[in-house]
Design a protein around this motif. Structure first.
Motif, PDB file in Angstrom:
ATOM      1  N   VAL A 162     -27.165  60.827   5.410  1.00 41.99           N
ATOM      2  CA  VAL A 162     -25.774  60.041   4.689  1.00 41.99           C
ATOM      3  C   VAL A 162     -25.713  60.595   3.517  1.00 41.99           C
ATOM      4  CG1 VAL A 162     -24.879  57.987   3.970  1.00 41.99           C
ATOM      5  CG2 VAL A 162     -26.420  58.199   5.862  1.00 41.99           C
ATOM      6  N   VAL A 163     -26.556  60.850   2.371  1.00 48.18           N
ATOM      7  CA  VAL A 163     -26.280  61.169   0.900  1.00 48.18           C
ATOM      8  C   VAL A 163     -26.311  62.682   0.985  1.00 48.18           C
ATOM      9  CG1 VAL A 163     -26.879  61.122  -1.267  1.00 48.18           C
ATOM     10  CG2 VAL A 163     -27.182  58.956   0.215  1.00 48.18           C
ATOM     11  N   LEU A 164     -27.219  63.236   1.204  1.00 51.08           N
ATOM     12  CA  LEU A 164     -27.338  64.861   1.049  1.00 51.08           C
ATOM     13  C   LEU A 164     -25.952  65.461   1.728  1.00 51.08           C
ATOM     14  CD1 LEU A 164     -28.495  67.097  -0.285  1.00 51.08           C
ATOM     15  CD2 LEU A 164     -30.198  67.363   1.728  1.00 51.08           C
TER      16      LEU A 164
ATOM     17  N   LEU B  86     -24.179  54.544   0.639  1.00 47.45           N
ATOM     18  CA  LEU B  86     -25.350  54.337   0.572  1.00 47.45           C
ATOM     19  C   LEU B  86     -25.784  52.776   0.727  1.00 47.45           C
ATOM     20  CD1 LEU B  86     -28.396  55.095  -0.035  1.00 47.45           C
ATOM     21  CD2 LEU B  86     -28.132  54.348  -2.495  1.00 47.45           C
ATOM     22  N   GLU B  87     -24.973  51.627   0.639  1.00 49.32           N
ATOM     23  CA  GLU B  87     -24.904  50.328   0.892  1.00 49.32           C
ATOM     24  C   GLU B  87     -24.772  50.166   2.310  1.00 49.32           C
ATOM     25  OE1 GLU B  87     -21.935  48.337  -1.302  1.00 49.32           O
ATOM     26  OE2 GLU B  87     -23.473  48.406  -3.332  1.00 49.32           O
ATOM     27  N   ALA B  88     -23.802  50.967   2.924  1.00 51.47           N
ATOM     28  CA  ALA B  88     -23.694  50.898   4.350  1.00 51.47           C
ATOM     29  C   ALA B  88     -24.780  51.380   5.160  1.00 51.47           C
ATOM     30  CB  ALA B  88     -22.500  51.742   4.685  1.00 51.47           C
ATOM     31  N   ALA B  89     -25.352  52.462   4.660  1.00 47.04           N
ATOM     32  CA  ALA B  89     -26.659  52.985   5.227  1.00 47.04           C
ATOM     33  C   ALA B  89     -27.894  52.068   5.047  1.00 47.04           C
ATOM     34  CB  ALA B  89     -27.198  54.351   4.593  1.00 47.04           C
ATOM     35  N   GLN B  90     -27.941  51.283   4.037  1.00 49.15           N
ATOM     36  CA  GLN B  90     -29.090  50.357   3.788  1.00 49.15           C
ATOM     37  C   GLN B  90     -28.786  49.253   4.746  1.00 49.15           C
ATOM     38  OE1 GLN B  90     -28.598  49.498  -0.296  1.00 49.15           O
ATOM     39  NE2 GLN B  90     -29.939  51.401  -1.072  1.00 49.15           N
ATOM     40  N   ALA B  91     -27.313  48.817   4.844  1.00 45.21           N
ATOM     41  CA  ALA B  91     -26.966  47.659   5.887  1.00 45.21           C
ATOM     42  C   ALA B  91     -27.466  47.880   7.567  1.00 45.21           C
ATOM     43  CB  ALA B  91     -25.705  47.454   5.645  1.00 45.21           C
ATOM     44  N   LEU B  92     -27.331  49.269   7.812  1.00 50.27           N
ATOM     45  CA  LEU B  92     -27.696  49.394   9.164  1.00 50.27           C
ATOM     46  C   LEU B  92     -29.424  49.759   9.375  1.00 50.27           C
ATOM     47  CD1 LEU B  92     -25.225  52.463   9.691  1.00 50.27           C
ATOM     48  CD2 LEU B  92     -25.171  50.206  10.687  1.00 50.27           C
ATOM     49  N   GLY B  93     -30.046  49.520   8.209  1.00 47.49           N
ATOM     50  CA  GLY B  93     -31.533  49.391   8.362  1.00 47.49           C
ATOM     51  C   GLY B  93     -32.124  50.972   8.336  1.00 47.49           C
ATOM     52  N   LEU B  94     -31.435  51.787   7.708  1.00 38.34           N
ATOM     53  CA  LEU B  94     -31.949  53.221   7.917  1.00 38.34           C
ATOM     54  C   LEU B  94     -33.159  53.243   6.956  1.00 38.34           C
ATOM     55  CD1 LEU B  94     -28.813  55.360   8.164  1.00 38.34           C
ATOM     56  CD2 LEU B  94     -30.366  54.774  10.088  1.00 38.34           C
ATOM     57  N   PRO B  95     -34.079  54.014   7.193  1.00 41.43           N
ATOM     58  CA  PRO B  95     -35.148  54.317   6.162  1.00 41.43           C
ATOM     59  C   PRO B  95     -34.773  55.085   4.936  1.00 41.43           C
ATOM     60  CG  PRO B  95     -36.076  54.827   8.427  1.00 41.43           C
ATOM     61  CD  PRO B  95     -34.661  54.538   8.437  1.00 41.43           C
ATOM     62  N   ARG B  96     -35.245  54.906   3.652  1.00 39.27           N
ATOM     63  CA  ARG B  96     -34.759  55.590   2.592  1.00 39.27           C
ATOM     64  C   ARG B  96     -34.732  57.145   2.726  1.00 39.27           C
ATOM     65  NH1 ARG B  96     -34.532  52.761  -2.072  1.00 39.27           N
ATOM     66  NH2 ARG B  96     -34.782  54.608  -3.284  1.00 39.27           N
ATOM     67  N   ARG B  97     -35.786  57.662   3.568  1.00 37.68           N
ATOM     68  CA  ARG B  97     -35.726  59.189   3.722  1.00 37.68           C
ATOM     69  C   ARG B  97     -34.506  59.512   4.572  1.00 37.68           C
ATOM     70  NH1 ARG B  97     -36.912  62.679   7.352  1.00 37.68           N
ATOM     71  NH2 ARG B  97     -37.754  60.956   8.670  1.00 37.68           N
ATOM     72  N   ARG B  98     -34.345  58.899   5.658  1.00 37.09           N
ATOM     73  CA  ARG B  98     -33.185  59.085   6.493  1.00 37.09           C
ATOM     74  C   ARG B  98     -31.835  58.648   5.785  1.00 37.09           C
ATOM     75  NH1 ARG B  98     -33.118  59.943  11.667  1.00 37.09           N
ATOM     76  NH2 ARG B  98     -31.105  59.610  13.172  1.00 37.09           N
ATOM     77  N   GLN B  99     -31.673  57.701   4.795  1.00 40.15           N
ATOM     78  CA  GLN B  99     -30.444  57.472   4.303  1.00 40.15           C
ATOM     79  C   GLN B  99     -30.092  58.823   3.521  1.00 40.15           C
ATOM     80  OE1 GLN B  99     -31.153  54.030   1.777  1.00 40.15           O
ATOM     81  NE2 GLN B  99     -31.740  52.605   3.373  1.00 40.15           N
TER      82      GLN B  99
ATOM     83  N   ASP C 273     -19.926  58.352  -2.894  1.00 37.34           N
ATOM     84  CA  ASP C 273     -19.571  56.807  -3.197  1.00 37.34           C
ATOM     85  C   ASP C 273     -20.827  55.978  -2.873  1.00 37.34           C
ATOM     86  OD1 ASP C 273     -17.052  54.773  -1.568  1.00 37.34           O
ATOM     87  OD2 ASP C 273     -18.139  54.620  -3.389  1.00 37.34           O
ATOM     88  N   HIS C 274     -21.065  55.039  -3.750  1.00 34.76           N
ATOM     89  CA  HIS C 274     -22.162  54.124  -3.495  1.00 34.76           C
ATOM     90  C   HIS C 274     -22.051  53.257  -2.310  1.00 34.76           C
ATOM     91  CE1 HIS C 274     -25.922  52.072  -5.015  1.00 34.76           C
ATOM     92  NE2 HIS C 274     -25.172  50.788  -4.964  1.00 34.76           N
ATOM     93  N   GLY C 275     -20.884  53.060  -1.832  1.00 34.52           N
ATOM     94  CA  GLY C 275     -20.620  52.261  -0.657  1.00 34.52           C
ATOM     95  C   GLY C 275     -21.242  52.781   0.459  1.00 34.52           C
TER      96      GLY C 275
END
Length: 377
Positions: free
Chosen positions: A235-237, A218-231, A214-216
């Motif tokens: 979160v995603v994998l 990824l948006e929640a991870a971005q809102a928490l300020g996580l780096p892209r690699r950590r996202q 779900d794209h939400g």
């Protein structure tokens, strides 16, 4: 005088009808009281009636037909001497067969690990916003999904004829060169060919799993300020693995069977050993093929068991209760059989207790109804 009498009659009419209503209620109460013995008798009759399961005659007929055909097939396996079961027992654990089996396991295991890691990288390149990376990844997938695996094996096996030396350095400038034959042995060629071909399929599996998240999230991870690699890693994998694991393990099973093509590049895997032994012992061709079939069945079954436990592990965050393991299912079935015995608490006993509860509820409902009528009256 007459008018006054009519008014008094009309005033006294409601009071006159009240005793009649009460009498009618008492009559209804007395009429409803005999229902309780009738309900009790019906409930006792229902409890005494045996519980019969729902019959499925068509299902049983189909099962009987399939069982007869299966027994006929099994009979031909053990009554036909052409299968050569004594020779199968002789070759099943022979050193040559076990050596080929070991090579099959090594090639399949290395190729599976390399193809999954490479598939993740190619999938990320496909999903990248960089047009160069995305285009190159698409071209790689298009090329190796179009070319058969046997051609990739033959090309790599003859790589020394195309490129006697392999070098790295400045284009059109000085390079560090080594001979191709010194770098790539037979096993390296086989693993490389299998990996290059499987990376193309694994990348599409990983890409589909990532897109299924779900794209939400990824948006929640971005809102928490996580780096892209950590996202991606945290979160995603993990969520994509629920979709990736079944398809990739199915791909590993195909890779296990595709490893039999290594025989054509002079690698004596399980199938290659069987082919060589068949030419040496022509009377044991069928038993040797049976031996290869048994080992491939055993390896595929082992991979399926591993797949089950990996899928069970990846569903920890999405299911309230983990699915039972095969051993837990067997234990539950044994407990169910024991509880269905006389004096147990099996399904039949549970149905009988439910009927008793319904009957007792009906009796209490009838008593409550009678009490209500009493209060009204």
């Amino acid at each position: 005088m007459t008018d006054t009498t009519d008014r008094s009659t009309r005033r006294s009419a409601p009071h006159a009808t009240a005793p009649a209503t009460a009498a009618g209620a008492r009559d209804g109460s007395s009429a409803s009281r005999p229902l309780a013995p009738t309900v009790d008798a019906a409930a006792r009759a229902a409890l005494d009636r045996p519980v019969l399961p729902l019959r499925h005659p068509v299902r049983w007929i189909a099962a009987a037909v399939v069982l007869v055909l299966l027994l006929n097939g099994v009979e031909t396996l053990f009554t036909n001497p052409a299968w050569g079961w004594p020779a199968v027992g002789k070759w099943l654990f022979s050193p040559a067969i076990l050596t080929g089996l070991q090579l099959t396991l090594v090639a399949t295991g290395l190729s599976a690990v390399i193809s999954f890691a490479g598939g993740v990288l190619v999938a990320l390149a496909r999903l990248s916003r960089n047009p160069v990376l995305s285009g190159l990844a698409w071209g790689y997938v298009w090329l190796f999904r179009s070319v058969p695996l046997i051609l990739v094996l033959v090309f790599l096996y003859n790589l020394g004829s195309l490129y006697p030396t392999i070098g790295i350095g400045i284009p059109f400038g000085p390079q560090l060169e080594v001979r191709t034959a010194n770098v790539l042995g037979d096993l390296a060629i086989g693993v490389l060919a299998l990996s290059l071909s499987e990376i193309a399929y694994a990348s599409e599996i990983v890409r589909a799993g990532v897109l299924a998240v779900d794209h939400g999230q990824l948006e929640a991870a971005q809102a928490l300020g996580l780096p892209r690699r950590r996202q991606f890693v945290r979160v995603v994998l993990p969520q994509a693995l629920r979709s990736i694991v079944p398809a990739f393990v199915n791909q590993v099973v195909g890779l296990l069977k595709a490893s039999s093509l290594l025989f054509y590049v002079s690698l004596l895997d399980l199938f290659g050993v069987v082919q060589n032994l068949s030419s040496t012992y022509p009377t044991d061709i069928i038993p040797l093929l049976v031996v290869a079939t048994i080992w491939y069945l055993a390896l595929t079954s082992a991979v399926s068991v591993v797949q089950y436990y990996i899928e069970r592990w990846t569903t920890r965050g999405s299911a309230r209760a983990l699915p039972p393991t095969p051993l837990q299912r067997v234990r539950a079935a044994v407990r169910q059989v024991r509880s269905d015995r006389p004096g147990g608490t099996g399904r039949v006993a549970q149905v009988a207790s439910a009927q008793r509860a319904v009957a007792s509820g009906t009796r209490s409902g009838a008593g409550a109804g009678a009490g209500t009528v009493e209060v009204v009256s």
